[in-house]
Design a protein around this motif. Structure first.
Motif, PDB file in Angstrom:
ATOM      1  N   GLY A  72      18.800  39.186  34.000  1.00 12.39           N
ATOM      2  CA  GLY A  72      19.239  40.484  34.176  1.00 12.39           C
ATOM      3  C   GLY A  72      20.568  40.421  33.292  1.00 12.39           C
ATOM      4  N   ASP A  73      21.087  39.425  32.988  1.00 11.97           N
ATOM      5  CA  ASP A  73      22.553  39.192  32.188  1.00 11.97           C
ATOM      6  C   ASP A  73      22.180  40.376  30.852  1.00 11.97           C
ATOM      7  OD1 ASP A  73      23.542  37.768  34.291  1.00 11.97           O
ATOM      8  OD2 ASP A  73      23.584  35.986  32.966  1.00 11.97           O
ATOM      9  N   LEU A  74      21.252  39.711  29.942  1.00 11.59           N
ATOM     10  CA  LEU A  74      21.165  40.512  28.692  1.00 11.59           C
ATOM     11  C   LEU A  74      20.859  42.084  28.892  1.00 11.59           C
ATOM     12  CD1 LEU A  74      21.106  40.529  25.721  1.00 11.59           C
ATOM     13  CD2 LEU A  74      18.982  39.356  25.727  1.00 11.59           C
ATOM     14  N   LEU A  75      19.729  42.172  29.974  1.00 10.11           N
ATOM     15  CA  LEU A  75      19.282  43.472  30.154  1.00 10.11           C
ATOM     16  C   LEU A  75      20.401  44.661  30.571  1.00 10.11           C
ATOM     17  CD1 LEU A  75      16.825  45.412  30.559  1.00 10.11           C
ATOM     18  CD2 LEU A  75      16.830  44.569  32.803  1.00 10.11           C
ATOM     19  N   TYR A  76      21.067  44.024  31.599  1.00  7.34           N
ATOM     20  CA  TYR A  76      22.327  44.982  32.107  1.00  7.34           C
ATOM     21  C   TYR A  76      23.092  45.309  31.102  1.00  7.34           C
ATOM     22  CZ  TYR A  76      20.268  45.582  37.082  1.00  7.34           C
ATOM     23  OH  TYR A  76      19.555  45.789  38.207  1.00  7.34           O
ATOM     24  N   LYS A  77      23.606  44.111  30.317  1.00  7.66           N
ATOM     25  CA  LYS A  77      24.615  44.222  28.965  1.00  7.66           C
ATOM     26  C   LYS A  77      24.062  45.460  28.198  1.00  7.66           C
ATOM     27  CE  LYS A  77      27.036  41.942  25.217  1.00  7.66           C
ATOM     28  NZ  LYS A  77      26.743  43.387  24.331  1.00  7.66           N
ATOM     29  N   SER A  78      22.786  45.514  28.078  1.00  5.20           N
ATOM     30  CA  SER A  78      22.333  46.313  26.875  1.00  5.20           C
ATOM     31  C   SER A  78      21.900  47.635  27.465  1.00  5.20           C
ATOM     32  CB  SER A  78      20.991  45.819  26.385  1.00  5.20           C
ATOM     33  OG  SER A  78      20.991  44.500  26.005  1.00  5.20           O
ATOM     34  N   LEU A  79      21.865  47.762  28.768  1.00  7.95           N
ATOM     35  CA  LEU A  79      21.573  49.197  29.302  1.00  7.95           C
ATOM     36  C   LEU A  79      23.136  49.842  29.357  1.00  7.95           C
ATOM     37  CD1 LEU A  79      19.577  48.255  32.332  1.00  7.95           C
ATOM     38  CD2 LEU A  79      18.845  49.853  30.566  1.00  7.95           C
ATOM     39  N   ILE A  80      24.088  48.864  29.509  1.00  5.81           N
ATOM     40  CA  ILE A  80      25.654  49.355  29.538  1.00  5.81           C
ATOM     41  C   ILE A  80      25.918  49.840  28.000  1.00  5.81           C
ATOM     42  CG2 ILE A  80      27.932  48.828  30.102  1.00  5.81           C
ATOM     43  CD1 ILE A  80      27.195  47.090  32.429  1.00  5.81           C
ATOM     44  N   ASP A  81      25.764  48.994  27.140  1.00  5.42           N
ATOM     45  CA  ASP A  81      26.096  49.349  26.007  1.00  5.42           C
ATOM     46  C   ASP A  81      25.211  50.439  25.054  1.00  5.42           C
ATOM     47  OD1 ASP A  81      27.745  47.019  26.046  1.00  5.42           O
ATOM     48  OD2 ASP A  81      26.057  45.437  24.635  1.00  5.42           O
ATOM     49  N   TYR A  82      24.176  50.806  25.764  1.00  7.54           N
ATOM     50  CA  TYR A  82      23.384  51.940  24.956  1.00  7.54           C
ATOM     51  C   TYR A  82      23.604  53.144  25.984  1.00  7.54           C
ATOM     52  CZ  TYR A  82      21.995  49.512  21.078  1.00  7.54           C
ATOM     53  OH  TYR A  82      21.791  48.638  19.924  1.00  7.54           O
ATOM     54  N   GLY A  83      24.547  53.341  27.033  1.00  4.27           N
ATOM     55  CA  GLY A  83      24.625  54.303  27.862  1.00  4.27           C
ATOM     56  C   GLY A  83      23.379  54.649  28.806  1.00  4.27           C
ATOM     57  N   PHE A  84      22.735  53.472  29.184  1.00  2.70           N
ATOM     58  CA  PHE A  84      21.608  53.767  29.912  1.00  2.70           C
ATOM     59  C   PHE A  84      22.166  53.288  31.509  1.00  2.70           C
ATOM     60  CE2 PHE A  84      19.086  53.514  26.303  1.00  2.70           C
ATOM     61  CZ  PHE A  84      18.424  54.691  26.310  1.00  2.70           C
ATOM     62  N   ALA A  85      23.397  52.801  31.589  1.00  2.94           N
ATOM     63  CA  ALA A  85      23.904  52.174  32.974  1.00  2.94           C
ATOM     64  C   ALA A  85      25.590  52.420  32.609  1.00  2.94           C
ATOM     65  CB  ALA A  85      23.703  51.032  33.323  1.00  2.94           C
ATOM     66  N   PRO A  93      24.360  43.698  44.395  1.00  2.00           N
ATOM     67  CA  PRO A  93      23.867  45.016  44.568  1.00  2.00           C
ATOM     68  C   PRO A  93      25.035  45.982  45.041  1.00  2.00           C
ATOM     69  CG  PRO A  93      23.064  43.638  46.286  1.00  2.00           C
ATOM     70  CD  PRO A  93      23.795  42.695  45.199  1.00  2.00           C
ATOM     71  N   ASP A  94      26.326  45.602  45.198  1.00  2.00           N
ATOM     72  CA  ASP A  94      27.158  46.710  45.525  1.00  2.00           C
ATOM     73  C   ASP A  94      28.332  46.454  44.432  1.00  2.00           C
ATOM     74  OD1 ASP A  94      28.495  43.928  46.018  1.00  2.00           O
ATOM     75  OD2 ASP A  94      29.001  44.203  47.910  1.00  2.00           O
ATOM     76  N   ASP A  95      27.912  46.008  43.293  1.00  2.00           N
ATOM     77  CA  ASP A  95      29.060  46.020  42.264  1.00  2.00           C
ATOM     78  C   ASP A  95      29.260  47.488  41.750  1.00  2.00           C
ATOM     79  OD1 ASP A  95      26.538  46.936  40.951  1.00  2.00           O
ATOM     80  OD2 ASP A  95      26.245  44.981  39.774  1.00  2.00           O
ATOM     81  N   GLY A  96      28.722  48.445  42.149  1.00  2.00           N
ATOM     82  CA  GLY A  96      28.916  50.064  41.816  1.00  2.00           C
ATOM     83  C   GLY A  96      28.172  50.597  40.539  1.00  2.00           C
ATOM     84  N   LEU A  97      27.272  49.559  39.978  1.00  2.00           N
ATOM     85  CA  LEU A  97      26.774  49.951  38.672  1.00  2.00           C
ATOM     86  C   LEU A  97      25.766  51.196  38.872  1.00  2.00           C
ATOM     87  CD1 LEU A  97      26.621  48.784  35.775  1.00  2.00           C
ATOM     88  CD2 LEU A  97      24.392  47.839  36.452  1.00  2.00           C
ATOM     89  N   LYS A  98      25.743  51.953  38.072  1.00  2.00           N
ATOM     90  CA  LYS A  98      24.591  53.065  38.175  1.00  2.00           C
ATOM     91  C   LYS A  98      23.783  53.340  36.958  1.00  2.00           C
ATOM     92  CE  LYS A  98      26.554  55.577  41.838  1.00  2.00           C
ATOM     93  NZ  LYS A  98      26.981  54.295  42.537  1.00  2.00           N
ATOM     94  N   LEU A  99      22.547  53.441  37.244  1.00  2.00           N
ATOM     95  CA  LEU A  99      21.716  53.445  35.873  1.00  2.00           C
ATOM     96  C   LEU A  99      21.727  55.205  35.440  1.00  2.00           C
ATOM     97  CD1 LEU A  99      18.615  51.414  36.815  1.00  2.00           C
ATOM     98  CD2 LEU A  99      20.799  50.696  35.573  1.00  2.00           C
ATOM     99  N   ILE A 100      21.500  55.207  34.334  1.00  2.00           N
ATOM    100  CA  ILE A 100      21.715  56.621  33.767  1.00  2.00           C
ATOM    101  C   ILE A 100      20.167  57.065  33.184  1.00  2.00           C
ATOM    102  CG2 ILE A 100      22.748  58.288  32.425  1.00  2.00           C
ATOM    103  CD1 ILE A 100      25.273  56.348  32.548  1.00  2.00           C
ATOM    104  N   ASN A 101      19.824  58.272  33.962  1.00  2.00           N
ATOM    105  CA  ASN A 101      18.281  58.573  33.576  1.00  2.00           C
ATOM    106  C   ASN A 101      17.237  57.556  33.454  1.00  2.00           C
ATOM    107  OD1 ASN A 101      17.103  60.821  32.526  1.00  2.00           O
ATOM    108  ND2 ASN A 101      17.441  60.290  30.472  1.00  2.00           N
ATOM    109  N   THR A 102      17.570  56.469  34.088  1.00  2.00           N
ATOM    110  CA  THR A 102      16.597  55.331  34.004  1.00  2.00           C
ATOM    111  C   THR A 102      16.470  54.679  35.477  1.00  2.00           C
ATOM    112  OG1 THR A 102      17.834  54.693  32.132  1.00  2.00           O
ATOM    113  CG2 THR A 102      16.757  52.774  33.190  1.00  2.00           C
TER     114      THR A 102
END
Ligand code: URA
Length: 218
Positions: A72-85, A93-102
Motif C-alpha cells: 500500500g505504501d507505494l500505491l497510496y503515495k502514487s494515488l495522492i501524487d497524481y490526484g486520485f486520492a 482506515p480512519d486516516d481520513g484519506l479519500k479516493l477521488i474518482n477511484t
C-alpha cells in the motif's frame, strides 16, 4: 454483515479454505478485521484498481484494501501524487484519506494462506468483481496490479488472454456491453517485487503517467 452488495458477507463460506483460515485468524488475532475486505472508494468512479488479496497483517488487519500492507505504501503515495486520492495516508482506515474518482478492490476479498489464492478461489470470488464492475456506471479504466488481477479482470470481461497479454504498463481495450473499457497493467507493488527491483518506483510512476493521460484531471 457487509452492507455493500458488491462485497461478500462477513461470514462468507464460498471458499472453505479461506473461511477456515479466517476462522483460525479470528482465534489467533481477535483484534484484526478478519473478514472479506470491502472495496474502498465510490462506485461512481471512472477508475477501478484491482489488487490480489488482503495481506494477513495489512488489509486483513485494518479492513481497508492495501492499508497497512507494504504494497500500500507505494500505491497510496502514487494515488495522492497524481490526484486520485486526497489526504494523508497513515496506514489506518480512519486516516481520513479519500479516493477521488477511484475505487480500490481485490480479485480475492479474503486473506489467503501465504498470499496465494487458488484458481478456484479466484473464480469463486470473481462473482463479486462482476457485481462491482456492473455497479460502476462511469467505469473507464481498470488498473490491474499483477497478472492474477489482470486475468481475473479479463475473465469478467470475457476477453481472451491471448489477445491481452499481461505486461508492465501495457494498455488493452476490452468491450463491456456497449462500452469500451481500458485495462492497464502493472507489476504488483508487493514487497518481493519492490525489493528485487522487478518493480522500481520509476516503473510504477510510468504507469501513473499512463493513467493520468487516460484520465486527464479537470
Ligand atoms: N495486496 C493486495 O493485493 N491487496 C491488498 O489489499 C493488500 C495487499
Amino acid at each position: 454483515m457487509c452492507r455493500d452488495f458488491v462485497c461478500p458477507d462477513r461470514d462468507c463460506a464460498l471458499c472453505p479454505r479461506l473461511k477456515a483460515f479466517i476462522d483460525n485468524n479470528r482465534r489467533l488475532y481477535p483484534d484484526f478485521f478478519n473478514a472479506p475486505v470491502p472495496s474502498f472508494g465510490d462506485l461512481n468512479g471512472e477508475l477501478l484498481i484491482v489488487g490480489l488479496a488482503p495481506g494477513l497483517r495489512g488489509a486483513n488487519r485494518t479492513g481497508r484494501p492495501f492499508t497497512g500492507d507494504f504494497a500500500g505504501d507505494l500505491l497510496y503515495k502514487s494515488l495522492i501524487d497524481y490526484g486520485f486520492a486526497a489526504g494523508t495516508y497513515q496506514a489506518r482506515p480512519d486516516d481520513g484519506l479519500k479516493l477521488i474518482n477511484t475505487r480500490l478492490t481485490n480479485a480475492v476479498r479474503c486473506v489467503p494462506p501465504e498470499n496465494k489464492p487458488t484458481g478456484g478461489e479466484v473464480k469463486t470470488c470473481s462473482a463479486f468483481l462482476i457485481r462491482e464492475i456492473n455497479a460502476m456506471p462511469n467505469l473507464k479504466v481498470v488498473l490491474a496490479l499483477g497478472g492474477l488481477a489482470h486475468n481475473a479482470v479479463l475473465s469478467v470481461f470475457g476477453a481472451k488472454k491471448s489477445a491481452c497479454k499481461f505486461a508492465h504498463n501495457a494498455l488493452h481495450s476490452v468491450s463491456f456491453g456497449e462500452r469500451e473499457i481500458k485495462l492497464l497493467d502493472t507489476y504488483h507493488t508487493s514487497r518481493y517485487n519492490v525489493n528485487t527491483g522487478k518493480l522500481t518506483p520509476e516503473m510504477f510512476d510510468a504507469v501513473f503517467k499512463t493513467l493520468a493521460a487516460l484520465m486527464p484531471r479537470g
